[in-house]
Design an enzyme around this catalytic site. Sequence first.
Site, mmCIF file in Angstrom:
data_model
loop_
_atom_site.group_PDB
_atom_site.id
_atom_site.type_symbol
_atom_site.label_atom_id
_atom_site.label_comp_id
_atom_site.label_asym_id
_atom_site.label_seq_id
_atom_site.Cartn_x
_atom_site.Cartn_y
_atom_site.Cartn_z
ATOM 1 N N THR A 141 4.343 -15.304 4.183
ATOM 2 C CA THR A 141 3.488 -15.589 5.341
ATOM 3 C C THR A 141 3.969 -16.861 6.048
ATOM 4 O OG1 THR A 141 1.647 -14.569 4.234
ATOM 5 C CG2 THR A 141 1.085 -16.246 5.857
ATOM 6 N N ARG A 170 -6.365 -2.851 3.391
ATOM 7 C CA ARG A 170 -6.581 -4.186 2.810
ATOM 8 C C ARG A 170 -6.265 -5.297 3.823
ATOM 9 N NH1 ARG A 170 -3.359 -8.975 1.946
ATOM 10 N NH2 ARG A 170 -4.160 -10.053 0.121
ATOM 11 N N GLY A 178 -6.071 -9.599 4.076
ATOM 12 C CA GLY A 178 -6.040 -10.808 3.242
ATOM 13 C C GLY A 178 -6.778 -11.975 3.872
ATOM 14 N N ASP A 179 -6.391 -13.168 3.459
ATOM 15 C CA ASP A 179 -7.060 -14.387 3.924
ATOM 16 C C ASP A 179 -6.564 -14.867 5.283
ATOM 17 O OD1 ASP A 179 -4.555 -14.839 2.541
ATOM 18 O OD2 ASP A 179 -4.929 -16.976 2.850
ATOM 19 N N THR A 185 -1.093 -19.850 2.253
ATOM 20 C CA THR A 185 -0.261 -18.703 1.891
ATOM 21 C C THR A 185 -0.417 -18.447 0.404
ATOM 22 O OG1 THR A 185 1.963 -17.823 1.734
ATOM 23 C CG2 THR A 185 1.778 -20.216 1.648
ATOM 24 N N GLY A 186 -0.408 -17.188 0.040
ATOM 25 C CA GLY A 186 -0.562 -16.860 -1.368
ATOM 26 C C GLY A 186 -1.366 -15.600 -1.539
ATOM 27 N N GLY A 219 -4.084 -13.594 -1.214
ATOM 28 C CA GLY A 219 -5.193 -13.768 -0.279
ATOM 29 C C GLY A 219 -6.584 -13.590 -0.845
HETATM 30 N N1 ASP Z 1 -1.983 -14.694 2.068
HETATM 31 C C1 ASP Z 1 -1.356 -13.465 2.481
HETATM 32 C C2 ASP Z 1 -2.274 -12.317 2.186
HETATM 33 O O1 ASP Z 1 -2.882 -12.298 1.145
HETATM 34 C C3 ASP Z 1 -0.051 -13.202 1.830
HETATM 35 C C4 ASP Z 1 0.898 -14.371 1.702
HETATM 36 O O2 ASP Z 1 0.559 -15.493 2.027
HETATM 37 O O3 ASP Z 1 2.011 -14.140 1.274
HETATM 38 O O4 ASP Z 1 -2.351 -11.405 2.976
#
Ligand code: ASP
Length: 324
Positions: free
Chosen positions: A192, A220, A222-223, A243-244, A246
Amino acid sequence: MKKILLQLALLLVSSTLFAKEIPKYALVIHGGAGVMSEKLMTPEIQKQYHAALNRALQVGDSVLKAGGTCMDAVEKTIMVMEDSPLFNAGKGAVLNHEGIAELDASVMDGKTLSAGAVAGVKDIKNPIRLARTVMEKSEHVLLTGSGASQFAVQQGFKLVPNSYFITEKRQKELQELLKKEREAGINDKHGTVGCVALDTFGNIAAGTSTGGMSNKKFGRIGDSPIIGAGTYANNSTGGFSCTGHGEYFIRLGFSRDISAMMEYRQMSIIKACQEEINKLTQLGGTGGVIGLDKQGNVAMEFNTSGMFRGFVLSTGEKYTGIFK
Ligand code: ASP
């Protein structure tokens, strides 16, 4: 008495000499956090990421240097990373279970607390630009899927075919995941992109853009498009982009919680980000956050082995990094 005065004068001189210069503007970016090994990433690939991060920083820096707004800087900087196939946003975004790119993005203005976001869009070249348009041209904060595309067309956006986003690398990645499906579930391929900027007017803006998580199913989200989870900005505390994984960031109300810690407990931006990452770790989640406060203090915290990241200050200081 003379001695005390002398000591006081010395103290004054040294504190001004060694005081950190407050930058007139600042910009921080991330290009995703995740499992990254210095041994496994070839020097050539590392070079490509540093170059892409530097290109993004350069664009943001020139907007702010010319007296542009933090929102312009965030949008333009993120667009550079959306257009790069290296990151999981725009071109080169990860693919969902059906092999289609479904993109999410959001922005927030720290002065007015206005925000805009899009989720699950399949035909918008630069989702960050549409998120900003939702904020500025609609009465809403979050638009999804075909409705978001309809709004985009109304606002003069040209749609692109989904094939525009798809790269061979992401197709291979999905095929591997589908093979390992039974053990894999949702995987941890991050990438991200996000940006937070402080402009010369003292305003802060933040934005995030993503393809979400590879092999995602059932629509789905995410955050990243959720204000208060993946993105938040408030002039009185700071701006944040995450990022991570979510799901964990949504459950923690991640970026809003950092802002609350700064507001209610007078924590510094770095302490507050570290504390929130501890909460993420305790919950079993992985990822990272970038942040910037009014004084131009930069936070780049993560609990993974790496996070593509960088910052640039009006003072000329510049940094890009990948590993812990
Ligand atoms: N945070 C993002 C999500 O969960 C993915 C990512 O940051 O790699 O959609």
